[in-house]
Design a protein around this motif. Structure first.
Motif, PDB file in Angstrom:
ATOM      1  N   MET A   1       0.852  -1.205   0.000  1.00 22.26           N
ATOM      2  CA  MET A   1       0.000   0.000   0.000  1.00 22.26           C
ATOM      3  C   MET A   1       0.894   1.264   0.000  1.00 22.26           C
ATOM      4  SD  MET A   1      -3.150   1.265   0.561  1.00 22.26           S
ATOM      5  CE  MET A   1      -3.946   2.631   1.359  1.00 22.26           C
ATOM      6  N   MET A   2       0.758   2.105  -1.045  1.00 20.70           N
ATOM      7  CA  MET A   2       1.608   3.293  -1.113  1.00 20.70           C
ATOM      8  C   MET A   2       0.943   4.453  -0.369  1.00 20.70           C
ATOM      9  SD  MET A   2       3.172   3.345  -4.948  1.00 20.70           S
ATOM     10  CE  MET A   2       1.697   2.980  -5.867  1.00 20.70           C
ATOM     11  N   GLN A   3       1.798   5.297   0.215  1.00 17.08           N
ATOM     12  CA  GLN A   3       1.273   6.444   0.974  1.00 17.08           C
ATOM     13  C   GLN A   3       2.157   7.666   0.719  1.00 17.08           C
ATOM     14  OE1 GLN A   3       0.520   5.333   5.053  1.00 17.08           O
ATOM     15  NE2 GLN A   3       0.531   7.488   5.674  1.00 17.08           N
ATOM     16  N   VAL A   4       1.526   8.818   0.457  1.00 15.89           N
ATOM     17  CA  VAL A   4       2.255  10.068   0.246  1.00 15.89           C
ATOM     18  C   VAL A   4       2.024  10.964   1.458  1.00 15.89           C
ATOM     19  CG1 VAL A   4       2.439  12.131  -1.216  1.00 15.89           C
ATOM     20  CG2 VAL A   4       2.014   9.907  -2.279  1.00 15.89           C
ATOM     21  N   ASN A   5       3.111  11.395   2.110  1.00 15.06           N
ATOM     22  CA  ASN A   5       2.998  12.251   3.306  1.00 15.06           C
ATOM     23  C   ASN A   5       3.731  13.564   3.065  1.00 15.06           C
ATOM     24  OD1 ASN A   5       1.870  10.038   4.799  1.00 15.06           O
ATOM     25  ND2 ASN A   5       3.950   9.237   5.044  1.00 15.06           N
ATOM     26  N   PRO A   6       3.073  14.721   3.280  1.00 15.96           N
ATOM     27  CA  PRO A   6       3.763  16.009   3.111  1.00 15.96           C
ATOM     28  C   PRO A   6       4.916  16.148   4.107  1.00 15.96           C
ATOM     29  CG  PRO A   6       1.388  16.321   3.379  1.00 15.96           C
ATOM     30  CD  PRO A   6       1.672  14.880   3.677  1.00 15.96           C
ATOM     31  N   LEU A   7       5.966  16.878   3.669  1.00 13.25           N
ATOM     32  CA  LEU A   7       7.138  17.095   4.526  1.00 13.25           C
ATOM     33  C   LEU A   7       7.329  18.570   4.871  1.00 13.25           C
ATOM     34  CD1 LEU A   7       9.674  14.763   2.639  1.00 13.25           C
ATOM     35  CD2 LEU A   7       8.625  14.302   4.870  1.00 13.25           C
ATOM     36  N   HIS A   8       6.512  19.454   4.290  1.00 10.40           N
ATOM     37  CA  HIS A   8       6.694  20.910   4.459  1.00 10.40           C
ATOM     38  C   HIS A   8       5.326  21.541   4.223  1.00 10.40           C
ATOM     39  CE1 HIS A   8       7.820  25.011   3.065  1.00 10.40           C
ATOM     40  NE2 HIS A   8       8.924  24.857   3.784  1.00 10.40           N
TER      41      HIS A   8
ATOM     42  N   ALA B   1       7.185  16.055  -0.400  1.00  8.79           N
ATOM     43  CA  ALA B   1       6.481  14.945   0.258  1.00  8.79           C
ATOM     44  C   ALA B   1       7.369  13.718   0.217  1.00  8.79           C
ATOM     45  CB  ALA B   1       5.159  14.670  -0.470  1.00  8.79           C
ATOM     46  N   GLU B   2       6.986  12.713   0.995  1.00 10.82           N
ATOM     47  CA  GLU B   2       7.653  11.412   0.902  1.00 10.82           C
ATOM     48  C   GLU B   2       6.653  10.387   0.379  1.00 10.82           C
ATOM     49  OE1 GLU B   2       8.798   9.930   4.805  1.00 10.82           O
ATOM     50  OE2 GLU B   2       6.710   9.890   5.477  1.00 10.82           O
ATOM     51  N   LEU B   3       7.187   9.388  -0.317  1.00  8.96           N
ATOM     52  CA  LEU B   3       6.351   8.268  -0.778  1.00  8.96           C
ATOM     53  C   LEU B   3       6.871   7.014  -0.100  1.00  8.96           C
ATOM     54  CD1 LEU B   3       4.300   6.840  -2.657  1.00  8.96           C
ATOM     55  CD2 LEU B   3       6.048   6.894  -4.455  1.00  8.96           C
ATOM     56  N   ILE B   4       6.001   6.366   0.651  1.00  9.61           N
ATOM     57  CA  ILE B   4       6.430   5.114   1.280  1.00  9.61           C
ATOM     58  C   ILE B   4       5.630   3.954   0.683  1.00  9.61           C
ATOM     59  CG2 ILE B   4       7.296   6.138   3.434  1.00  9.61           C
ATOM     60  CD1 ILE B   4       4.737   5.476   4.783  1.00  9.61           C
ATOM     61  N   GLY B   5       6.238   2.786   0.710  1.00 14.98           N
ATOM     62  CA  GLY B   5       5.552   1.581   0.240  1.00 14.98           C
ATOM     63  C   GLY B   5       5.660   1.347  -1.257  1.00 14.98           C
ATOM     64  N   ALA B   6       6.522   2.086  -1.974  1.00 14.03           N
ATOM     65  CA  ALA B   6       6.670   1.866  -3.426  1.00 14.03           C
ATOM     66  C   ALA B   6       7.772   0.835  -3.667  1.00 14.03           C
ATOM     67  CB  ALA B   6       7.026   3.175  -4.123  1.00 14.03           C
ATOM     68  N   ASP B   7       7.536  -0.078  -4.601  1.00 10.47           N
ATOM     69  CA  ASP B   7       8.551  -1.080  -4.957  1.00 10.47           C
ATOM     70  C   ASP B   7       9.203  -0.662  -6.270  1.00 10.47           C
ATOM     71  OD1 ASP B   7      10.114  -3.219  -5.570  1.00 10.47           O
ATOM     72  OD2 ASP B   7       8.455  -4.636  -5.876  1.00 10.47           O
TER      73      ASP B   7
ATOM     74  N   GLN C   1       0.056   2.315 -11.974  1.00  6.27           N
ATOM     75  CA  GLN C   1      -0.345   2.928 -10.706  1.00  6.27           C
ATOM     76  C   GLN C   1       0.821   3.703 -10.080  1.00  6.27           C
ATOM     77  OE1 GLN C   1      -1.174   0.366  -7.411  1.00  6.27           O
ATOM     78  NE2 GLN C   1      -2.174   2.003  -6.254  1.00  6.27           N
ATOM     79  N   LEU C   2       2.016   3.108 -10.130  1.00  9.89           N
ATOM     80  CA  LEU C   2       3.183   3.785  -9.548  1.00  9.89           C
ATOM     81  C   LEU C   2       3.517   5.042 -10.355  1.00  9.89           C
ATOM     82  CD1 LEU C   2       5.533   4.039  -7.599  1.00  9.89           C
ATOM     83  CD2 LEU C   2       6.780   2.315  -8.939  1.00  9.89           C
ATOM     84  N   VAL C   3       3.476   4.937 -11.698  1.00  6.20           N
ATOM     85  CA  VAL C   3       3.784   6.102 -12.543  1.00  6.20           C
ATOM     86  C   VAL C   3       2.790   7.227 -12.242  1.00  6.20           C
ATOM     87  CG1 VAL C   3       3.833   6.955 -14.925  1.00  6.20           C
ATOM     88  CG2 VAL C   3       4.913   4.770 -14.366  1.00  6.20           C
ATOM     89  N   ARG C   4       1.505   6.891 -12.141  1.00  6.00           N
ATOM     90  CA  ARG C   4       0.487   7.920 -11.871  1.00  6.00           C
ATOM     91  C   ARG C   4       0.675   8.539 -10.483  1.00  6.00           C
ATOM     92  NH1 ARG C   4      -3.434   4.925 -13.497  1.00  6.00           N
ATOM     93  NH2 ARG C   4      -4.226   4.476 -11.425  1.00  6.00           N
TER      94      ARG C   4
END
Ligand code: SIN
Length: 297
Positions: free
Chosen positions: A1-8, A13-19, A27-30
């Motif tokens: 499960m990918m998640q985008v979290n703002p950093l500022h 932002a950071e993206l976690i859970g990407a392979d 889905q990853l490209v989008r």
């Protein structure tokens, strides 16, 4: 499960859970394209990938810009070997040994310590850079990368300044940029032959594909077409000083295997020096263009 979290509060932002070990699917490209349009800087965490996988991932978003190699530039021969399509931004020499900071007063890499956009001295339509933290020092030793959101800086300009700069064209030059960054040695015709980039022109205000406007100055911009040298540089420096105010800056503290992507069209970035020669910094960058063949500028 990918998640985008703002950093500022404004961008990044950071993206976690990407392979990233497999070829990127739709889905990853989008997810990456959408996050880049919103945040301008995206740190993909835990991207433990090879140079080849970094190139494959980068190519999903645009053609690679091939580095123009500077003879004698730092580049490791460790494992894995840095390939010709990768820009090197670490502190290791050809034998994988640490190069003491400041040991070469003429080092061109110091230019990266001033806020800049990669390759603005090229005519190519540069899109993103993707910097991979293969070996990262602790942030307490330095080596963070700072980013500026030039879209937010544009938004906050007065209406009069927006109208003034809208039609203007910036002049960008590799060697003039190095001079602005404090490169002390005389720039000789021989040096211009080794790195033979001519002055190029880019609009001072760019409109991103998703409609936001942004200031495009960066560290290589030294003047404005049609203006006297002093007046042009003064305007460039005014915009640069405005955009690099603290509120527009995000400071990235590296974790090993971060793959940090930034949009060169609407952000600026600056490397910070390591305060200690005890730590290895092995950073490998791919840069992509918006379109065109895979070629060195
Ligand atoms: C770069 O300017 O491309 C590299 C930034 C860094 O090494 O922090």
């Amino acid at each position: 499960m990918m998640q985008v979290n703002p950093l500022h509060p404004l961008f990044a932002a950071e993206l976690i859970g990407a392979d990233l070990t497999a070829p990127p699917d739709d889905q990853l490209v989008r997810t990456v394209e959408d996050a880049m349009a919103r945040y301008g800087v995206l740190a993909i965490r835990d991207a433990e990938i090879s140079d080849e996988q970094q190139k494959d991932f980068s190519r999903a978003f645009g053609p690679l810009e091939i580095p123009s190699r500077v003879p004698g530039a730092a580049r490791p021969v460790g494992k894995p070997q840095v390939t010709p399509e990768i820009f090197y931004a670490g502190n290791l020499d050809h034998d994988g040994e640490i190069i003491p900071y400041g040991s070469d007063p003429k080092s061109l890499a110091k230019g990266a310590e001033r806020f800049h956009t990669d390759s603005s001295f090229h005519t190519m339509p540069t899109k993103w850079s993707l910097l991979h933290g293969v070996e990262t020092p602790p942030s307490s030793a330095g080596g963070d990368t700072w980013f500026v959101d030039a879209r937010a800086a544009y938004d906050d300009l007065s209406d009069a300044m927006k109208a003034r700069i809208e039609p203007l064209v910036g002049l960008h030059d590799f060697w003039e940029g190095r001079k602005l960054a404090g490169f002390k040695a005389e720039i000789t015709p021989e040096m211009r032959l080794i790195i033979p980039f001519p002055t190029v022109r880019h609009p001072l205000v760019r409109t991103m594909p998703y409609g936001r406007k942004t200031i495009y100055v960066g560290g290589h911009c030294f003047g404005i077409e049609g203006m006297g040298a002093e007046e042009g540089l003064a305007l460039v420096e005014e915009l640069y000083a405005h955009a690099t105010q603290e509120e527009y800056v995000y400071r990235h503290q590296w974790r090993q295997w971060d793959l940090v992507i930034w949009d060169n069209r609407c952000t600026m970035h600056a490397a910070t020096p390591l305060h200690s020669d005890d730590y290895r910094r092995d950073m490998r960058r791919t840069t992509i263009n918006e379109s065109g063949p895979e070629t060195s500028a």
